[in-house]
Design an enzyme around this catalytic site. Sequence first.
Site, mmCIF file in Angstrom:
data_model
loop_
_atom_site.group_PDB
_atom_site.id
_atom_site.type_symbol
_atom_site.label_atom_id
_atom_site.label_comp_id
_atom_site.label_asym_id
_atom_site.label_seq_id
_atom_site.Cartn_x
_atom_site.Cartn_y
_atom_site.Cartn_z
ATOM 1 N N GLY A 83 0.846 -1.195 0.000
ATOM 2 C CA GLY A 83 0.000 0.000 0.000
ATOM 3 C C GLY A 83 0.874 1.234 0.000
ATOM 4 N N ARG A 84 1.536 1.462 1.134
ATOM 5 C CA ARG A 84 2.447 2.590 1.274
ATOM 6 C C ARG A 84 3.511 2.582 0.171
ATOM 7 N NH1 ARG A 84 4.011 4.488 6.405
ATOM 8 N NH2 ARG A 84 3.302 2.468 7.215
ATOM 9 N N CYS A 94 -4.393 23.498 18.183
ATOM 10 C CA CYS A 94 -4.121 23.862 19.575
ATOM 11 C C CYS A 94 -3.523 22.691 20.342
ATOM 12 C CB CYS A 94 -5.409 24.349 20.236
ATOM 13 S SG CYS A 94 -6.008 25.912 19.580
ATOM 14 N N TYR A 137 -1.543 7.018 4.562
ATOM 15 C CA TYR A 137 -1.974 7.214 5.942
ATOM 16 C C TYR A 137 -1.986 8.672 6.380
ATOM 17 C CZ TYR A 137 -1.203 2.230 5.805
ATOM 18 O OH TYR A 137 -1.239 0.907 5.432
#
Length: 501
Positions: A333-334, A414, A444
Amino acid sequence: MSASPLAPGWLSHPGNVNELNPALWARDVARAKGGELAVDSVPVSALAAQFGTPVFVVSEADFRARARSFKNAFDAAFKDLCGGVDVYYAGKAFLCSEIAHWVSEEGLRLDTCSGGELAVAVRAGLTGRQLGLHGNNKSDAEINRALDLEVGRIVVDSLPELERVGDLAAARGATANVMLRLTPGVHAHTHEFIATAHEDQKFGLSLASASVPGPGKRPMHDDGSPAAQAVAAALAHPCIRLLGVHCHIGSQIFEPAGFELAARRLLGFLADVRDRHGIELPELDLGGGYGIAYTEADTPRPATEIAQAMAAVVRSACSELGLRVPRVSIEPGRAIVGSTTFTLYTAGTTKTVNVQMDAANDDGATHPRRYVSVDGGMSDNARPVLYDADYSAVLASRSSTAAPGLSRVVGKHCESGDIVVRDVYLPSDTRAGDLIAVPGTGAYCWALASNYNYVARPPVVAVKDGHARLIVRGETEDDLLARDVQREQVGKDHNNLEAGA
């Protein structure tokens, strides 16, 4: 200017701060006229003007080339062993309808992990045979959808799930194609949250007494192990067709030893199944997890090298075990999508802080670190906060003759941990309004994106043949508010409940 003592050991001081490291980028990304970054000749200023920032920019040509390289490399390496390899693109890395089209058109299959990912596949026109369904806690609805689609395989993760798959298939008079996900007890050298083949984690059926098989001496696996029990149950169930076994040892892995050990252990288990049940299961999935380059410290292996090494192990182990070579499948995938994409941001507030070293290091001297805030952050890239992931960045809208300064690219949220790139050398004249590009964000990042602080998720833009087009539109404030129930509606719903409507 020399290297900063604050920099990690792997980060080198650049001789040319405008230079691109080709290992980190899609192959059609380069500096254009004036030093501006361009993808397939489309300058980033044009992308920012048309689509705004932040924006994920994916090179379609590079995605397709990487997909083909895995398919071609593994087919060639395994041709004489099992006729080739089935490559399942791991949709969890990044999936949308257009990506699913590319996957199908390049001859790959698609691995899904939820009903939603199956829905994307259906919208893209993929057929059941092209699909697999993963997941450690599939709902009945997801299993039924997979059975409706007649998916090529359901990867079963536990004994209770195996029973549910069988029962749901029996209730409709169907047969479920099943693979069993096993945990081979291999410790992958990666972050503990993305190592998935050791025993103490949520995925898979344990081999328990698995050990490396060797010629002439192969211990049988524990026939009371969850893996062995699952095989017996699957073979006995009239509505389950047991195809084989599957493993996935983790993600972002560079060392080959873990993959090779896992392959040997699973092949040893298949030999045990043959010896106990008199059947040679026809398929073996060796997962994915191949690493990519996020920084100069990463050294990924090319698909050809991975394929040849895996084929050699499978050939050797099957010969030692007297086992017919099963049909092999993998799940990158990656390794396909990761480097095809960069995120383009606009810089905002910049400031320099002086960081004091401890007294035992550099005599307590202070050194500057530049903070460059961008208009995105942990809402579009959660990996640094989840996995301490490192990234790189460049000044994208222009070149610079200024000296490189150690910088930290941070987001607008924040949270003090809202860091996009922890350590990078950027030109010391980087200022508000500059475009900053972070490579390697295909995997991802969009997939894990959130609306923290009610920040809209960015669009995804594909570039091909000098043209850019949206493949996922960015969210608007109307999208963010669409699910909020108005006070008037709350009252109506309450009255309906009281009236028994």
